[in-house]
Motif scaffolding. Structure first.
Motif, PDB file in Angstrom:
ATOM      1  N   LEU A 280       0.821  -1.202   0.000  1.00 41.44           N
ATOM      2  CA  LEU A 280       0.000   0.000   0.000  1.00 41.44           C
ATOM      3  C   LEU A 280       0.863   1.263   0.000  1.00 41.44           C
ATOM      4  O   LEU A 280       0.506   2.265  -0.633  1.00 41.44           O
ATOM      5  CB  LEU A 280      -0.934  -0.012   1.211  1.00 41.44           C
ATOM      6  CG  LEU A 280      -2.010  -1.119   1.197  1.00 41.44           C
ATOM      7  CD1 LEU A 280      -2.817  -1.096   2.495  1.00 41.44           C
ATOM      8  CD2 LEU A 280      -2.941  -0.973  -0.011  1.00 41.44           C
ATOM      9  N   GLU A 281       2.010   1.218   0.676  1.00 45.07           N
ATOM     10  CA  GLU A 281       2.906   2.372   0.679  1.00 45.07           C
ATOM     11  C   GLU A 281       3.482   2.616  -0.715  1.00 45.07           C
ATOM     12  O   GLU A 281       3.584   3.761  -1.169  1.00 45.07           O
ATOM     13  CB  GLU A 281       4.030   2.172   1.699  1.00 45.07           C
ATOM     14  CG  GLU A 281       3.573   2.330   3.133  1.00 45.07           C
ATOM     15  CD  GLU A 281       4.727   2.311   4.112  1.00 45.07           C
ATOM     16  OE1 GLU A 281       5.891   2.398   3.683  1.00 45.07           O
ATOM     17  OE2 GLU A 281       4.458   2.204   5.328  1.00 45.07           O
ATOM     18  N   PHE A 282       3.881   1.537  -1.385  1.00 42.67           N
ATOM     19  CA  PHE A 282       4.368   1.681  -2.755  1.00 42.67           C
ATOM     20  C   PHE A 282       3.278   2.272  -3.649  1.00 42.67           C
ATOM     21  O   PHE A 282       3.532   3.194  -4.432  1.00 42.67           O
ATOM     22  CB  PHE A 282       4.803   0.325  -3.324  1.00 42.67           C
ATOM     23  CG  PHE A 282       4.775   0.286  -4.824  1.00 42.67           C
ATOM     24  CD1 PHE A 282       5.758   0.940  -5.562  1.00 42.67           C
ATOM     25  CD2 PHE A 282       3.751  -0.349  -5.508  1.00 42.67           C
ATOM     26  CE1 PHE A 282       5.733   0.945  -6.948  1.00 42.67           C
ATOM     27  CE2 PHE A 282       3.712  -0.351  -6.887  1.00 42.67           C
ATOM     28  CZ  PHE A 282       4.704   0.299  -7.612  1.00 42.67           C
ATOM     29  N   THR A 283       2.072   1.746  -3.541  1.00 40.93           N
ATOM     30  CA  THR A 283       0.962   2.217  -4.376  1.00 40.93           C
ATOM     31  C   THR A 283       0.722   3.705  -4.166  1.00 40.93           C
ATOM     32  O   THR A 283       0.549   4.464  -5.133  1.00 40.93           O
ATOM     33  CB  THR A 283      -0.320   1.429  -4.045  1.00 40.93           C
ATOM     34  OG1 THR A 283      -0.095   0.033  -4.304  1.00 40.93           O
ATOM     35  CG2 THR A 283      -1.485   1.915  -4.892  1.00 40.93           C
ATOM     36  N   LYS A 284       0.747   4.149  -2.917  1.00 42.13           N
ATOM     37  CA  LYS A 284       0.528   5.562  -2.614  1.00 42.13           C
ATOM     38  C   LYS A 284       1.614   6.432  -3.247  1.00 42.13           C
ATOM     39  O   LYS A 284       1.323   7.454  -3.883  1.00 42.13           O
ATOM     40  CB  LYS A 284       0.501   5.768  -1.103  1.00 42.13           C
ATOM     41  CG  LYS A 284       0.264   7.210  -0.668  1.00 42.13           C
ATOM     42  CD  LYS A 284       0.246   7.319   0.849  1.00 42.13           C
ATOM     43  CE  LYS A 284       0.035   8.771   1.302  1.00 42.13           C
ATOM     44  NZ  LYS A 284       0.033   8.880   2.792  1.00 42.13           N
ATOM     45  N   ALA A 285       2.887   6.027  -3.096  1.00 41.85           N
ATOM     46  CA  ALA A 285       3.994   6.823  -3.632  1.00 41.85           C
ATOM     47  C   ALA A 285       3.993   6.832  -5.157  1.00 41.85           C
ATOM     48  O   ALA A 285       4.198   7.879  -5.786  1.00 41.85           O
ATOM     49  CB  ALA A 285       5.319   6.279  -3.108  1.00 41.85           C
TER      50      ALA A 285
END
Length: 377
Positions: A280-285
């Motif tokens: 989810l952190e990758f997706t957000k960035a």
């Protein structure tokens, strides 16, 4: 007589204010050629990363190998000899990544491949792979096929190292699961027709077909199978998980079963899954940089390469300065000590005998449903 040097306060302050020497990372991907649908997402991630690596400033030198192994090797030599890079990340196809690996070994420069390499660490201790190992991908497909009572599976793949690797893994798991592989048909990445190969596969009467392909060229044999009336299951590896494959394949690829890393369905994972947070952190960035819906599996492997390198550089810089052979050696050693690092696409633990480091937590089974990737349940 002993010479005593004196350092004035202004000189000392000036020295302390000098910027830290940046860690240099060479990135090689295919921004052009038949592997571009994978290479461009791999490349794009580096513009969405922090400006530091392991607490040091970082400089990424990004080059296009045009999906050409000879060009990939030439670029790797250029990065080492002219840029004195500390690390090479890439490339995004097995043949090009393999070509780079020989340069990495010869020049003693750590490499994190973005595609699955199966070399023995004892023979090439400088090369690591962040991509989902082929044997894990194919193992998940073979398990699904055998659990449904399947006895005969056909195979079509690229006529290159990736096709060989996927076929080898399929034969290994077929022997373990007790089913037969009926064909070993091949085609080149730039071919525009696979009619003869598809007819041979259908003629062998398999219940399912596995395709050892990648990117947009991977849609060609799939659509040809459907057009020729094949009704069985069609299996894919993670190498086709990108929006262009869905766009080109259209309705023909509906229902395909794909073994892949979990990031593409991060929201669908249970809270207990160790990769959900980083996914989810990758997706957000990534989507903050490239827009909603831009997330893809290949870009996420670059993210995981960054996470692994970030931890390793932090350890290596305590032993040597970047830009030196000692730093590259320390970095190689630190990469090998990676343990239980949760990324967007898996949990990585390296060792002297395993430079891929993924386990079953790094693979999920997807089904293409209504033009989208869905977790197969």
């Amino acid at each position: 007589m002993k010479l005593i040097r004196t350092v004035t306060l202004p000189a000392l302050l000036a020295a302390l204010s000098l910027p830290a020497l940046a860690v240099k990372v060479g990135v090689i991907t295919a921004a052009t050629g038949p592997g571009a649908s994978l290479g461009i997402p791999y490349k794009n991630t580096f513009a969405a990363l922090p400006a530091t690596l392991g607490g040091e400033p970082v400089s990424y030198i990004i080059l296009d190998d045009a999906t050409d192994p000879a060009n990939a090797a030439r670029l790797a030599r250029k990065l080492v000899s002219e840029e004195q890079v500390d690390l090479i990340i890439g490339s995004g196809n097995v043949p090009t990544a393999s070509a780079i690996s020989f340069v990495a070994s010869e020049t003693k420069t750590p490499q994190i491949a973005l595609s699955p390499l199966t070399g023995e660490p004892a023979k090439n201790p400088w090369v690591y792979s962040v991509s989902l190992p082929t044997t894990l991908q194919v193992g998940a497909l073979a398990e699904h096929f055998a659990a449904a009572g399947g006895k005969q599976m056909g195979y079509i793949g690229f006529s290159d190292g990736w096709g060989d690797q996927a076929y080898g893994a399929l034969m290994e798991h077929a022997a373990k699961r007790g089913f037969q592989v009926t064909t070993n048909e091949r085609f080149a990445r730039l071919d525009t027709s696979v009619n003869s190969q598809v007819l041979k596969v259908i003629g062998s009467k398999p219940e399912a077909v596995m395709l050892g392909v990648s990117g947009t060229p991977g849609a060609l044999p799939h659509t040809a199978l459907v057009e020729r009336g094949f009704k069985g299951k069609i299996y894919h590896t993670a190498a086709i998980v990108n929006p262009d494959f869905l766009r080109i394949g259209g309705k023909a690829v509906e229902g395909a079963l794909v073994a892949a890393g979990p990031v593409i369905v991060a929201e669908q994972l249970p809270e207990s899954n160790p990769v959900k947070k980083q996914g989810l952190e990758f997706t957000k960035a990534y989507e903050a940089k490239y827009g909603a819906g831009s997330r893809n599996s290949f870009a996420a492997y670059s993210w995981d390469a960054y996470l692994i390198a970030d931890r390793a550089v932090a350890a290596a810089r305590r032993k040597a300065k970047s830009g030196t052979p000692e730093f590259r050696q320390a970095l190689r050693d630190a990469l090998e000590q990676t343990s239980e690092l949760a990324g967007a696409q898996g949990v990585y633990t390296m060792s002297p005998t395993d430079h891929a480091g993924s386990d079953k937590r790094s693979v999920v089974l997807l089904r293409i449903t209504n033009g989208a990737w869905m977790l197969n349940k």
